[in-house]
Design a protein around this motif. Structure first.
Motif, mmCIF file in Angstrom:
data_model
loop_
_atom_site.group_PDB
_atom_site.id
_atom_site.type_symbol
_atom_site.label_atom_id
_atom_site.label_comp_id
_atom_site.label_asym_id
_atom_site.label_seq_id
_atom_site.Cartn_x
_atom_site.Cartn_y
_atom_site.Cartn_z
ATOM 1 N N SER A 226 79.975 -77.701 17.446
ATOM 2 C CA SER A 226 78.902 -76.883 16.899
ATOM 3 C C SER A 226 79.393 -76.002 16.107
ATOM 4 C CB SER A 226 78.361 -75.908 18.034
ATOM 5 O OG SER A 226 79.391 -75.133 18.564
ATOM 6 N N THR A 227 78.565 -75.365 15.112
ATOM 7 C CA THR A 227 79.022 -74.500 14.097
ATOM 8 C C THR A 227 78.005 -73.073 14.244
ATOM 9 O OG1 THR A 227 79.305 -76.220 12.518
ATOM 10 C CG2 THR A 227 79.217 -73.947 11.721
ATOM 11 N N LEU A 228 78.570 -71.982 14.668
ATOM 12 C CA LEU A 228 78.106 -70.802 14.724
ATOM 13 C C LEU A 228 77.952 -69.866 13.586
ATOM 14 C CD1 LEU A 228 79.345 -69.917 18.438
ATOM 15 C CD2 LEU A 228 77.435 -71.279 17.977
ATOM 16 N N TYR A 229 76.699 -69.312 13.160
ATOM 17 C CA TYR A 229 76.783 -68.657 11.949
ATOM 18 C C TYR A 229 76.337 -67.368 12.117
ATOM 19 C CZ TYR A 229 73.812 -67.302 7.677
ATOM 20 O OH TYR A 229 73.457 -66.618 6.520
ATOM 21 N N ARG A 230 77.000 -66.431 11.564
ATOM 22 C CA ARG A 230 76.740 -64.796 11.567
ATOM 23 C C ARG A 230 76.427 -64.621 10.231
ATOM 24 N NH1 ARG A 230 76.210 -63.259 16.604
ATOM 25 N NH2 ARG A 230 77.252 -61.474 17.084
ATOM 26 N N THR A 231 75.210 -63.814 9.885
ATOM 27 C CA THR A 231 74.733 -63.403 8.604
ATOM 28 C C THR A 231 75.680 -62.130 8.265
ATOM 29 O OG1 THR A 231 73.150 -61.737 9.492
ATOM 30 C CG2 THR A 231 72.331 -64.155 9.071
ATOM 31 N N LYS A 232 75.088 -61.930 6.993
ATOM 32 C CA LYS A 232 76.069 -60.598 6.392
ATOM 33 C C LYS A 232 75.674 -59.262 7.317
ATOM 34 C CE LYS A 232 77.388 -58.241 2.077
ATOM 35 N NZ LYS A 232 78.884 -58.561 2.248
ATOM 36 N N ASP A 233 74.377 -59.266 7.593
ATOM 37 C CA ASP A 233 73.939 -58.040 8.188
ATOM 38 C C ASP A 233 74.540 -58.170 9.768
ATOM 39 O OD1 ASP A 233 72.628 -56.950 6.351
ATOM 40 O OD2 ASP A 233 70.809 -57.925 6.783
ATOM 41 N N GLY A 234 74.750 -59.546 10.336
ATOM 42 C CA GLY A 234 75.387 -59.469 11.567
ATOM 43 C C GLY A 234 76.614 -59.093 11.573
ATOM 44 N N LEU A 235 77.428 -59.565 10.532
ATOM 45 C CA LEU A 235 78.834 -59.326 10.528
ATOM 46 C C LEU A 235 78.926 -57.514 10.277
ATOM 47 C CD1 LEU A 235 80.427 -62.055 8.215
ATOM 48 C CD2 LEU A 235 80.806 -61.734 10.503
ATOM 49 N N ARG A 236 78.192 -57.036 9.576
ATOM 50 C CA ARG A 236 78.387 -55.692 9.543
ATOM 51 C C ARG A 236 78.203 -54.836 10.691
ATOM 52 N NH1 ARG A 236 74.468 -55.205 6.128
ATOM 53 N NH2 ARG A 236 75.746 -55.445 4.354
ATOM 54 N N GLN A 237 77.096 -55.329 11.862
ATOM 55 C CA GLN A 237 76.915 -54.733 13.024
ATOM 56 C C GLN A 237 78.456 -55.171 13.703
ATOM 57 O OE1 GLN A 237 74.365 -52.839 14.514
ATOM 58 N NE2 GLN A 237 76.001 -52.544 15.850
ATOM 59 N N ASP A 238 78.661 -56.322 13.832
ATOM 60 C CA ASP A 238 79.985 -56.806 14.448
ATOM 61 C C ASP A 238 81.185 -55.685 14.113
ATOM 62 O OD1 ASP A 238 78.664 -58.872 15.913
ATOM 63 O OD2 ASP A 238 79.119 -60.122 14.362
#
Length: 286
Positions: A226-238
């Motif tokens: 599986s491949t899990l994707y994090r958007t740029k905005d998601g990474l910013r929150q992380d």
């Protein structure tokens, strides 16, 4: 930058001018997060068995990560089980020459299967791999880490996440490989910290983060991947979450430093007659 490992703590040595600094790794900081499920798991099987399983899983992961590195740097991953080898020694020696030493031998079927999944992933996504095992660091926050891959990916819908197509925008991605059971959001905080370090270094803008999991329960597309994707905005929150974790680590363990122990790469115990010959040669040279 030099990576120093001492038991469970990992630091990176960074030389700035004439000053040597030791930066804790991102994963070391993330270890400050309490994980009750791990304590419960250890309690159910015992510390000795848990330590053994963690060690075996870590070693397995290291071998698969290296196979991925070899595969993406123009090398060859060769399935060569001990009991029934596929190639004679002379053939393996020829492979070493053909690929300039950039080969790895996979001894276990399940590990080779993971390498096959990763090769299939690359055939479908066709990324441009910019860096493998890239050490990234932040001078502002005195921390560092090693990103598995930095890739440029074209916009598209990719069959790399089971029955659902994964839609990715064009851009640069920080990519991490997980070869065991997927845990919690720690992995995304790790990716976010690597992305922030990469951008602070002036290496370019990160569009998003990807986690490739080779022990997934998917049945379609690439089975077991599986491949899990994090958007740029998601990474910013992380990353905001990670900074809170980092602050806790700094408060509790900010004074921690690695124990630096250097030793030679080869040890040879000389015989007495060899020592006498050396002394005689020294006298003659005088």
């Amino acid at each position: 930058i030099k990576s120093i490992e001492w038991f469970d703590s990992r630091f990176y040595r960074l030389t700035i001018g004439d000053e040597v600094k030791y930066f804790p790794s991102v994963t070391t900081k993330l270890n400050v997060i309490n994980k009750p499920y791990l304590a419960e798991w250890r309690g159910s099987i015992g510390n000795r068995e848990a330590d053994l399983r963690v060690f075996e899983s870590s070693e397995r992961g290291t071998r698969i990560h290296y196979a991925w590195y070899v595969l993406t740097t123009g090398g060859a991953v060769i399935y060569q089980p001990n009991q029934r080898p596929n190639y004679a020694k002379e053939e393996i020696d020829q492979f070493y020459r053909d690929f300039g030493g950039n080969i790895t031998l996979m001894r276990w079927q399940d590990e080779m299967y993971d390498a096959v999944k990763l090769m299939r992933w690359h055939e479908l996504v066709k990324p441009k791999v910019l860096d493998s095992e890239l050490i990234v660091y932040s001078i502002a926050h005195a921390e560092a880490g090693t990103a598995d891959k930095i890739m440029d990916i074209e916009e598209g819908d990719y069959a790399v996440n089971g029955g659902e197509l994964l839609t990715l925008p064009k851009g640069r991605y920080v990519v991490d490989l997980k070869t065991g059971k997927m845990g919690d959001d720690d992995s995304f905080m790790q990716l976010a910290a690597y992305a922030a370090c990469y951008e602070e270094m002036g290496s370019g803008e990160i569009k998003g983060g990807l986690i490739i999991h080779t022990q997934a329960k998917t049945k379609k597309a690439i089975e077991g991947l599986s491949t899990l994707y994090r958007t740029k905005d998601g990474l910013r929150q992380d990353y905001e979450d990670y900074r809170h974790v980092s602050a806790i680590w700094e408060r509790k363990f900010g004074s921690m430093r690695p124990r630096v122990f250097e030793f030679p790469s080869m040890l040879v115990l000389k015989k007495e007659n060899e020592k006498e010959n050396e002394k005689e040669n020294e006298k003659e040279n005088e």
